[in-house]
Each structure stands twice: as structure tokens, then as C-alpha cells.
Design a protein around this motif. Structure first.
Motif, PDB file in Angstrom:
ATOM      1  N   ASN A 202       0.833  -1.197   0.000  1.00  0.00           N
ATOM      2  CA  ASN A 202       0.000   0.000   0.000  1.00  0.00           C
ATOM      3  C   ASN A 202       0.875   1.257   0.000  1.00  0.00           C
ATOM      4  OD1 ASN A 202       0.857   0.397   2.695  1.00  0.00           O
ATOM      5  ND2 ASN A 202      -0.850  -0.851   3.460  1.00  0.00           N
ATOM      6  N   ALA A 203       0.235   2.429  -0.009  1.00  0.00           N
ATOM      7  CA  ALA A 203       0.974   3.689  -0.119  1.00  0.00           C
ATOM      8  C   ALA A 203       1.882   3.912   1.083  1.00  0.00           C
ATOM      9  CB  ALA A 203      -0.002   4.854  -0.285  1.00  0.00           C
ATOM     10  N   TRP A 204       1.408   3.586   2.277  1.00  0.00           N
ATOM     11  CA  TRP A 204       2.212   3.793   3.467  1.00  0.00           C
ATOM     12  C   TRP A 204       3.447   2.893   3.466  1.00  0.00           C
ATOM     13  CZ3 TRP A 204       3.218   7.202   6.918  1.00  0.00           C
ATOM     14  CH2 TRP A 204       3.838   6.850   8.109  1.00  0.00           C
ATOM     15  N   GLN A 205       3.292   1.656   3.008  1.00  0.00           N
ATOM     16  CA  GLN A 205       4.441   0.759   2.928  1.00  0.00           C
ATOM     17  C   GLN A 205       5.453   1.223   1.890  1.00  0.00           C
ATOM     18  OE1 GLN A 205       2.235  -2.851   2.161  1.00  0.00           O
ATOM     19  NE2 GLN A 205       2.474  -3.559   4.272  1.00  0.00           N
ATOM     20  N   ILE A 207       6.042   4.335   1.154  1.00  0.00           N
ATOM     21  CA  ILE A 207       6.730   5.479   1.744  1.00  0.00           C
ATOM     22  C   ILE A 207       7.767   5.030   2.771  1.00  0.00           C
ATOM     23  CG2 ILE A 207       6.423   7.489   3.254  1.00  0.00           C
ATOM     24  CD1 ILE A 207       3.774   7.991   1.845  1.00  0.00           C
ATOM     25  N   THR A 208       7.356   4.147   3.686  1.00  0.00           N
ATOM     26  CA  THR A 208       8.231   3.782   4.801  1.00  0.00           C
ATOM     27  C   THR A 208       9.323   2.796   4.411  1.00  0.00           C
ATOM     28  OG1 THR A 208       6.629   2.054   5.440  1.00  0.00           O
ATOM     29  CG2 THR A 208       6.439   4.222   6.496  1.00  0.00           C
TER      30      THR A 208
END
Length: 365
Positions: A202-205, A207-208
Motif C-alpha cells: 500500500n501507499a504507506w508501505q 513510503i516507509t
């Protein structure tokens, strides 16, 4: 052979020569002269010093005087407190803006990138004057709006003036730091994002686990720049000084050195304070670089140990279960079952082999 080497050395000298000359004239010589001024003093002769003056060597007396002045020591503590709060806020804001621009739709990226970077094009003195109007009671719409809501906003008071200056600095330089981080984001290989999308990240993964680790050099660079600029705080308190009684002539170390040189005519003490400030900036900058370098090396060693442990477990599994387990353990697997090849074979695709594997089966079809 000798002619070739001579031409090579001449080329290097021609390319580096102008830089070395300018660096020496604008950096090395002023620094050496400041150190010389900081260890000398002025000795006057005659009645009331009318007989003339001559420089004398005083050693570390100017440094002892500077460190013995409570106002100068308080100014050092003030800028260190300012840095502890303002540097993380600046870097987090710049990183967040860069990530938002990187994830935004194409039509708005150029506009917002220019809008965020625009305050950096405003000189620091002009920016301080603009915000000074916004901080002054009777002129500020912010103060009037707060009064309408029953809030007593005092941006120029003793308890808030430091953070009012922090707001000006953040407003002016966040866009510049953002642009540096955006440039690092644009250099990331797009195949990594495509592979992560196929793997179901997903988008958060993304990014991080992809963006933040890969823009770490840019974040470190902007943090060092921000630390140095914060410790050298000067223009903003100098411009706001007539508007706020909380800003004294020694509010920051740079302001103290400026006051000693041009108000008290004590250039030697001003040079000593400047050298001390430079040492503090170097100590914090190199200390931060040492800290992040050690942290990065520890992280790399941890990943290497995990990789070796997984390889060791694969070998142990292969030894217990025979050749079939060896073949299975050597094959990279993904948790997402959707990456299984659609042709019917039981192969699970790795991140790097998804596109090539699909193209190969399309050719067979």
C-alpha cells in the motif's frame, strides 16, 4: 608519455586552480584572520590612549572573556534550544511536502512546487519585515482576528519571540529543503514502485520501506544545512529588535559578535565569539553526521545478519528434506498468492522477475 602526463596535470591545475584561489580568498584567509584577531588585543599608549595603539598577543584571554559573559553563554543556549525544536520541525515539514508532491497528480505538481519554493526567493531581511507587520499589534490581522476570538496573541513577547522567529525561518527555508528531497525522490527507479505495487504494497508501505530509506542522504544533507543555519541565526532578530523589547543586543551569538564589533568597537572579542560559534556549529554538524553514519552502518549490519540467517536456514532445510526442498527454498516466494504465474505452472514470481516472466508466457501463448 611525459608530455601526456604534463598535459593531464596542466588540465587538472586549470580546472581546480580558480576554485582553489577563490576558496582561499573567501574562506581560508578570513578564517585565519579571525583566529589571529581572536588571540590578539589592542594596547594603547599615552594619556587617554592618544599616543597610539598596537596589537599585542593575549592568548586565550578573549575566549575566556566571551565564555565568562553570561549574556553570550545565554545566547548560545538560546540558539541550541531553537535548533532542538526548529530543526526537526523543518525537516519533517520539508519531507512531508516532498512526499505529497511526489504522490500528487501531474497537473498540480509544478504549481505547488513553485509556491512552496517561492518564500526562499525572498531575502531574509524582507521576510522578517513582512512578518514583523503580521506580528505587530494594531497592524497585524492575525492579532486582530485573535482578539475577536478572545485570544491575547503576543508574538513579540519574551515567551514567544523565539518561536515567532522560528516561524519565519521555517516559512522561508522549508521550500528549499523540500526541493532537495524532491530531487532525491525523482532519482528513485520507478521499477521499485511497480514491483511493490504488484506485490500488493500500500501507499504507506511504499513510503516507509522504499521512499524514506532511499531519500536518507537528502534528509541528512538538509538537516546539516539547517543545523548550521540555525546556529548562525542573525538577520531575523536584528530586524525584529526594534519591534520587541525581548530581543537584546546579545540575543543570539551572531548578534552579540555584531554588537561587540560595530557598537563597542571590540573586534578582538567579536572575533573570539565568532570562532566559538563556528566551533559549536562544526561540533553539532559533525556529531550529527557521525551519529547517522553509525546508525546507517548498524542498520546495514543488521540486514546482512538477517540475510545470512535466512540462507543458513535454507541450507538446513535443504539438508533435512533433500533436493526438492533445496529447489523450493532457492526459489524466491511472495506472500501475495496473486503473483503466481497465470499459465498454470507452480512457480511463484519474485519482485524482479514478474515482468520478464509475464512477457515470456505471453510469447508462448
Amino acid at each position: 608519455m611525459t608530455t601526456t602526463r604534463s598535459r593531464h596535470r596542466l588540465t587538472i591545475t586549470g580546472l581546480l586552480g580558480p576554485f582553489i584561489v577563490l576558496f582561499t580568498l573567501t574562506m581560508v584567509l578570513p578564517l585565519v584572520y579571525a583566529i589571529y584577531e581572536s588571540v590578539t588585543g589592542i594596547q594603547r599608549s599615552g594619556a587617554f590612549g592618544q599616543g597610539g595603539s598596537s596589537p599585542v598577543f593575549v592568548g586565550l584571554d578573549n575566549y575566556i572573556t566571551a565564555l565568562g559573559a553570561s549574556a553570550f553563554v545565554a545566547s548560545l543556549g538560546r540558539v541550541l534550544l531553537f535548533a532542538v525544536v526548529q530543526v526537526p520541525v523543518m525537516i519533517i515539514l520539508a519531507t512531508a511536502l516532498a512526499l505529497l508532491l511526489d504522490a500528487a497528480s501531474a497537473w498540480g505538481v509544478r504549481f505547488f512546487r513553485s509556491a512552496y519554493f517561492l518564500p526562499y526567493g525572498v531575502p531574509g531581511v524582507i521576510a522578517s519585515i513582512l512578518w514583523g507587520f503580521l506580528y505587530t499589534p494594531g497592524l497585524s490581522p492575525l492579532v486582530n482576528f485573535g482578539s475577536a476570538l478572545g485570544l491575547n496573541l503576543d508574538f513579540l513577547g519574551g515567551g514567544s519571540i523565539l518561536w515567532s522567529i522560528a516561524n519565519i525561518v521555517t516559512w522561508q527555508y522549508a521550500g528549499y529543503n523540500m526541493l532537495v528531497i524532491v530531487a532525491q525522490l525523482k532519482s528513485i527507479d520507478a521499477d521499485l514502485f511497480e514491483a511493490a505495487s504488484i506485490d500488493g504494497a500500500n501507499a504507506w508501505q511504499v513510503i516507509t520501506r522504499i521512499k524514506l530509506p532511499l531519500i536518507r542522504p537528502a534528509i541528512v544533507l538538509t538537516t546539516v544545512f539547517t543545523i548550521i543555519g540555525t546556529i548562525q541565526l542573525f538577520a531575523e532578530p536584528l530586524v525584529l529588535k526594534p519591534l520587541s523589547s525581548a530581543i537584546t543586543s546579545s540575543f543570539t551569538p551572531n548578534l552579540s559578535a555584531y554588537n561587540e564589533a560595530f557598537a563597542n568597537n571590540n573586534y578582538n572579542l567579536a572575533a573570539a565569539e565568532s570562532v566559538l560559534l563556528a566551533l559549536v556549529a562544526c561540533a553539532f554538524s559533525f556529531g550529527f553526521l557521525k551519529l547517522v553514519t553509525r546508525g546507517g552502518a548498524h542498520h546495514d549490519n543488521h540486514r546482512t545478519r538477517l540475510h545470512r540467517q535466512k540462507r543458513k536456514e535454507s541450507v538446513v532445510k535443504a539438508t533435512k528434506h533433500g533436493p526438492k526442498a533445496t529447489q523450493d527454498s532457492a526459489q524466491p516466494r511472495l506472500e501475495n498468492s496473486g503473483n503466481r504465474c497465470p499459465c498454470g505452472c507452480r512457480r511463484l514470481l519474485s519482485l524482479s522477475g514478474v515482468l520478464a516472466h509475464n512477457r515470456r508466457h505471453q510469447i508462448h501463448k
